[in-house]
Design a protein around this motif. Structure first.
Motif, PDB file in Angstrom:
ATOM      1  N   GLY A 191       0.815  -1.215   0.000  1.00 30.29           N
ATOM      2  CA  GLY A 191       0.000   0.000   0.000  1.00 30.29           C
ATOM      3  C   GLY A 191       0.844   1.258   0.000  1.00 30.29           C
ATOM      4  N   ILE A 192       1.933   1.253   0.790  1.00 32.00           N
ATOM      5  CA  ILE A 192       2.823   2.411   0.827  1.00 32.00           C
ATOM      6  C   ILE A 192       3.496   2.622  -0.514  1.00 32.00           C
ATOM      7  CG2 ILE A 192       4.932   3.320   1.867  1.00 32.00           C
ATOM      8  CD1 ILE A 192       4.100   1.932   4.481  1.00 32.00           C
ATOM      9  N   ALA A 193       3.940   1.499  -1.111  1.00 31.18           N
ATOM     10  CA  ALA A 193       4.597   1.596  -2.417  1.00 31.18           C
ATOM     11  C   ALA A 193       3.639   2.140  -3.463  1.00 31.18           C
ATOM     12  CB  ALA A 193       5.135   0.230  -2.831  1.00 31.18           C
ATOM     13  N   ASP A 194       2.414   1.655  -3.452  1.00 31.94           N
ATOM     14  CA  ASP A 194       1.415   2.146  -4.414  1.00 31.94           C
ATOM     15  C   ASP A 194       1.139   3.623  -4.198  1.00 31.94           C
ATOM     16  OD1 ASP A 194       1.289  -0.391  -5.434  1.00 31.94           O
ATOM     17  OD2 ASP A 194      -0.568  -0.946  -4.363  1.00 31.94           O
ATOM     18  N   TYR A 195       1.063   4.023  -2.921  1.00 35.65           N
ATOM     19  CA  TYR A 195       0.806   5.437  -2.605  1.00 35.65           C
ATOM     20  C   TYR A 195       1.932   6.317  -3.125  1.00 35.65           C
ATOM     21  CZ  TYR A 195       0.476   9.687   0.213  1.00 35.65           C
ATOM     22  OH  TYR A 195       0.425  10.986   0.632  1.00 35.65           O
ATOM     23  N   GLN A 196       3.184   5.919  -2.869  1.00 36.23           N
ATOM     24  CA  GLN A 196       4.333   6.704  -3.313  1.00 36.23           C
ATOM     25  C   GLN A 196       4.385   6.777  -4.840  1.00 36.23           C
ATOM     26  OE1 GLN A 196       7.605   4.731  -1.387  1.00 36.23           O
ATOM     27  NE2 GLN A 196       7.353   5.910   0.546  1.00 36.23           N
ATOM     28  N   ARG A 197       4.046   5.688  -5.498  1.00 34.84           N
ATOM     29  CA  ARG A 197       4.059   5.682  -6.969  1.00 34.84           C
ATOM     30  C   ARG A 197       3.012   6.641  -7.519  1.00 34.84           C
ATOM     31  NH1 ARG A 197       0.936   2.997 -10.213  1.00 34.84           N
ATOM     32  NH2 ARG A 197       0.208   1.628  -8.532  1.00 34.84           N
ATOM     33  N   ILE A 198       1.840   6.623  -6.892  1.00 35.05           N
ATOM     34  CA  ILE A 198       0.765   7.506  -7.364  1.00 35.05           C
ATOM     35  C   ILE A 198       1.139   8.962  -7.138  1.00 35.05           C
ATOM     36  CG2 ILE A 198      -1.639   8.191  -6.961  1.00 35.05           C
ATOM     37  CD1 ILE A 198      -2.197   5.259  -6.272  1.00 35.05           C
ATOM     38  N   ILE A 199       1.697   9.252  -5.942  1.00 33.93           N
ATOM     39  CA  ILE A 199       2.093  10.615  -5.626  1.00 33.93           C
ATOM     40  C   ILE A 199       3.194  11.099  -6.582  1.00 33.93           C
ATOM     41  CG2 ILE A 199       3.207  12.081  -3.895  1.00 33.93           C
ATOM     42  CD1 ILE A 199       0.282  11.553  -3.365  1.00 33.93           C
ATOM     43  N   ALA A 200       4.180  10.235  -6.810  1.00 35.45           N
ATOM     44  CA  ALA A 200       5.289  10.609  -7.679  1.00 35.45           C
ATOM     45  C   ALA A 200       4.820  10.874  -9.109  1.00 35.45           C
ATOM     46  CB  ALA A 200       6.363   9.524  -7.667  1.00 35.45           C
ATOM     47  N   THR A 201       3.803  10.191  -9.519  1.00 34.19           N
ATOM     48  CA  THR A 201       3.307  10.320 -10.888  1.00 34.19           C
ATOM     49  C   THR A 201       2.447  11.573 -11.058  1.00 34.19           C
ATOM     50  OG1 THR A 201       3.317   7.931 -11.141  1.00 34.19           O
ATOM     51  CG2 THR A 201       2.021   9.176 -12.728  1.00 34.19           C
ATOM     52  N   ASN A 202       1.621  11.885 -10.077  1.00 32.92           N
ATOM     53  CA  ASN A 202       0.604  12.936 -10.236  1.00 32.92           C
ATOM     54  C   ASN A 202       0.917  14.226  -9.494  1.00 32.92           C
ATOM     55  OD1 ASN A 202      -0.981  11.122 -11.756  1.00 32.92           O
ATOM     56  ND2 ASN A 202      -1.833  10.242  -9.852  1.00 32.92           N
ATOM     57  N   LEU A 203       2.025  14.313  -8.731  1.00 29.67           N
ATOM     58  CA  LEU A 203       2.309  15.495  -7.917  1.00 29.67           C
ATOM     59  C   LEU A 203       2.795  16.660  -8.802  1.00 29.67           C
ATOM     60  CD1 LEU A 203       2.180  16.169  -4.914  1.00 29.67           C
ATOM     61  CD2 LEU A 203       4.627  15.685  -4.781  1.00 29.67           C
ATOM     62  N   THR A 204       2.199  17.876  -8.570  1.00 34.79           N
ATOM     63  CA  THR A 204       2.569  19.084  -9.315  1.00 34.79           C
ATOM     64  C   THR A 204       3.015  20.153  -8.338  1.00 34.79           C
ATOM     65  OG1 THR A 204       0.332  19.961  -9.242  1.00 34.79           O
ATOM     66  CG2 THR A 204       0.872  18.521 -11.104  1.00 34.79           C
ATOM     67  N   ASP A 205       3.628  21.256  -8.909  1.00 34.88           N
ATOM     68  CA  ASP A 205       4.091  22.348  -8.048  1.00 34.88           C
ATOM     69  C   ASP A 205       2.934  23.033  -7.341  1.00 34.88           C
ATOM     70  OD1 ASP A 205       6.658  21.810  -8.813  1.00 34.88           O
ATOM     71  OD2 ASP A 205       6.726  23.351 -10.391  1.00 34.88           O
ATOM     72  N   LYS A 206       1.820  23.223  -8.041  1.00 35.99           N
ATOM     73  CA  LYS A 206       0.667  23.868  -7.432  1.00 35.99           C
ATOM     74  C   LYS A 206       0.105  23.032  -6.280  1.00 35.99           C
ATOM     75  CE  LYS A 206      -0.844  26.590 -11.393  1.00 35.99           C
ATOM     76  NZ  LYS A 206      -1.958  26.888 -12.315  1.00 35.99           N
ATOM     77  N   GLN A 207       0.097  21.694  -6.468  1.00 34.11           N
ATOM     78  CA  GLN A 207      -0.404  20.819  -5.396  1.00 34.11           C
ATOM     79  C   GLN A 207       0.517  20.875  -4.193  1.00 34.11           C
ATOM     80  OE1 GLN A 207      -1.121  16.812  -6.622  1.00 34.11           O
ATOM     81  NE2 GLN A 207      -2.038  16.223  -4.662  1.00 34.11           N
ATOM     82  N   LEU A 208       1.840  20.952  -4.435  1.00 33.70           N
ATOM     83  CA  LEU A 208       2.783  21.052  -3.331  1.00 33.70           C
ATOM     84  C   LEU A 208       2.590  22.364  -2.580  1.00 33.70           C
ATOM     85  CD1 LEU A 208       6.075  19.674  -4.965  1.00 33.70           C
ATOM     86  CD2 LEU A 208       4.741  18.629  -3.111  1.00 33.70           C
ATOM     87  N   GLN A 209       2.374  23.459  -3.349  1.00 31.41           N
ATOM     88  CA  GLN A 209       2.150  24.745  -2.713  1.00 31.41           C
ATOM     89  C   GLN A 209       0.880  24.732  -1.867  1.00 31.41           C
ATOM     90  OE1 GLN A 209       1.898  27.983  -5.501  1.00 31.41           O
ATOM     91  NE2 GLN A 209       1.965  29.577  -3.923  1.00 31.41           N
ATOM     92  N   TYR A 210      -0.175  24.082  -2.385  1.00 28.47           N
ATOM     93  CA  TYR A 210      -1.455  23.998  -1.647  1.00 28.47           C
ATOM     94  C   TYR A 210      -1.284  23.196  -0.354  1.00 28.47           C
ATOM     95  CZ  TYR A 210      -6.133  22.429  -0.453  1.00 28.47           C
ATOM     96  OH  TYR A 210      -7.292  22.127   0.228  1.00 28.47           O
ATOM     97  N   GLU A 211      -0.608  22.094  -0.425  1.00 31.82           N
ATOM     98  CA  GLU A 211      -0.389  21.267   0.755  1.00 31.82           C
ATOM     99  C   GLU A 211       0.463  22.009   1.790  1.00 31.82           C
ATOM    100  OE1 GLU A 211      -1.748  18.504   1.562  1.00 31.82           O
ATOM    101  OE2 GLU A 211      -2.767  18.134  -0.356  1.00 31.82           O
ATOM    102  N   SER A 212       1.443  22.826   1.292  1.00 34.22           N
ATOM    103  CA  SER A 212       2.287  23.593   2.212  1.00 34.22           C
ATOM    104  C   SER A 212       1.468  24.635   2.955  1.00 34.22           C
ATOM    105  CB  SER A 212       3.418  24.265   1.418  1.00 34.22           C
ATOM    106  OG  SER A 212       4.182  25.112   2.266  1.00 34.22           O
ATOM    107  N   ILE A 213       0.573  25.321   2.213  1.00 37.18           N
ATOM    108  CA  ILE A 213      -0.277  26.318   2.854  1.00 37.18           C
ATOM    109  C   ILE A 213      -1.176  25.675   3.901  1.00 37.18           C
ATOM    110  CG2 ILE A 213      -2.166  27.943   2.440  1.00 37.18           C
ATOM    111  CD1 ILE A 213      -0.880  28.500  -0.320  1.00 37.18           C
ATOM    112  N   ARG A 214      -1.752  24.520   3.616  1.00 35.73           N
ATOM    113  CA  ARG A 214      -2.617  23.807   4.571  1.00 35.73           C
ATOM    114  C   ARG A 214      -1.853  23.450   5.845  1.00 35.73           C
ATOM    115  NH1 ARG A 214      -5.690  18.786   2.416  1.00 35.73           N
ATOM    116  NH2 ARG A 214      -6.219  18.818   4.629  1.00 35.73           N
ATOM    117  N   ALA A 215      -0.641  22.961   5.676  1.00 38.69           N
ATOM    118  CA  ALA A 215       0.155  22.558   6.841  1.00 38.69           C
ATOM    119  C   ALA A 215       0.509  23.760   7.685  1.00 38.69           C
ATOM    120  CB  ALA A 215       1.414  21.829   6.373  1.00 38.69           C
ATOM    121  N   GLN A 216       0.889  24.875   7.028  1.00 39.03           N
ATOM    122  CA  GLN A 216       1.259  26.055   7.775  1.00 39.03           C
ATOM    123  C   GLN A 216       0.068  26.665   8.496  1.00 39.03           C
ATOM    124  OE1 GLN A 216       3.077  28.450   4.710  1.00 39.03           O
ATOM    125  NE2 GLN A 216       4.950  27.191   4.633  1.00 39.03           N
ATOM    126  N   ARG A 217      -1.123  26.589   7.874  1.00 42.71           N
ATOM    127  CA  ARG A 217      -2.331  27.087   8.533  1.00 42.71           C
ATOM    128  C   ARG A 217      -2.649  26.293   9.789  1.00 42.71           C
ATOM    129  NH1 ARG A 217      -7.343  27.434   4.741  1.00 42.71           N
ATOM    130  NH2 ARG A 217      -6.016  29.059   3.840  1.00 42.71           N
TER     131      ARG A 217
END
Length: 300
Positions: free
Chosen positions: A249-275
């Motif tokens: 499950g972890i391997a599948d999750y990392q593969r999916i994230i690595a394939t579909n992750l974008t700069d905008k998504q990273l920025q959005y996740e960073s803002i959520r964490a900081q909030r």
């Protein structure tokens, strides 16, 4: 009948006194009259008998046993007949190794040889009753002591004759019920020929030699250890499968994230964490930005 006998004695005494010389002869008539009255009263009382519940009466006339039995209750009978009560309720005859537990004091257990030549000790209880219609036959041919003449020897013989068909361990464990059913049939057939009816045969205890007991206990312990080990192995296999599924499950999750992750998504996740950090009670200072223009947020 005792009263009638007393009446006869008084009657004879009255006749003797009446025919004797002297003043006492005048009491002869009175004694004779009393004797006749007592005799008649005794006959009347002897004509009635009561049979207790759970019993039947066997009639004997001048030493000859009558075929007809008397059930429980009040009956009018021939005054010359003797009545013997027979218990027709369920009776228990026990043969046990425990002192004073069986019908015979002391160690009365049955010791038999099994098919593998080992001595086995058996405690047995026989539940039986007298067949009412056979009570005259029992009284005439066996007597009232049918426990020692029929019940005990037949039961002990049946145990010995059937035990030789089984190994000691089988008697103690897997074939105990089969053994009990076989001796039940054997005893029932022999009892029926003697006017008795088997209710149930109870094999109360089967004692094996010490060496056989130790062997059985060792085998049981080994089986329990084997079952415990099977359980442990099964648990370990399940845990290994769980970890494999988790890793997959972890391997599948990392593969999916690595394939579909974008700069905008990273920025959005960073803002959520900081909030979330900013609204936390433990957060005092937070620096947000790209490193060129820092923004400091605090709770004061």
């Amino acid at each position: 009948m005792f009263i009638a006998v007393v009446g006869v004695i008084l009657l004879v005494a009255g006749i003797v006194v009446k025919n004797s010389p002297g003043a006492a002869s005048r009491f002869g008539r009175t004694i004779t009259t009393v004797g006749i009255a007592v005799f008649v009263l005794g006959l009347l009382l002897s004509a009635f008998t009561t049979i207790s519940p759970g019993n039947v009466g066997v009639q004997t006339l001048f030493g000859k046993v009558q075929d007809q039995i008397l059930p429980s209750g009040l009956h009018i009978i021939n005054p010359l007949v003797e009545i013997t009560d027979f218990n027709i309720q369920t009776q228990n005859y026990t043969m046990s190794a425990v002192h004073n537990e069986g019908d015979v004091a002391g160690d009365d257990a049955i010791r038999v040889l099994s098919s593998d030549g080992l001595e086995v000790t058996i405690d047995l209880s026989v539940l039986y009753k007298v067949t009412p219609s056979k009570a005259p036959y029992i009284y005439q041919n066996i007597g009232e002591d049918y426990n020692s003449k029929i019940v005990r020897p037949i039961a002990r013989t049946a145990i010995r004759d059937n035990a030789v068909n089984y190994q000691a361990v089988d008697l103690y464990s897997t074939k105990r019920e089969e053994f009990q059913n076989r001796i039940n049939r054997t005893i029932a057939d022999n009892f029926a020929k003697n006017g008795l009816e088997v209710q149930q045969i109870l094999v109360r205890n089967i004692s094996l030699p010490a060496s056989v007991k130790a062997s059985i206990e060792s085998k049981i312990n080994a089986e329990q250890e084997a079952q415990k080990m099977q359980f442990v192995l099964q648990k370990e296999r399940q845990e290994a499968e769980r970890k494999r599924v988790e890793a997959q499950g972890i391997a599948d999750y990392q593969r999916i994230i690595a394939t579909n992750l974008t700069d905008k998504q990273l920025q959005y996740e960073s803002i959520r964490a900081q909030r979330e950090i900013a609204t936390s009670n433990n957060a005092k200072v937070i620096i947000m930005g790209n490193g060129k223009t820092p923004v400091i947020l605090g709770d004061k």
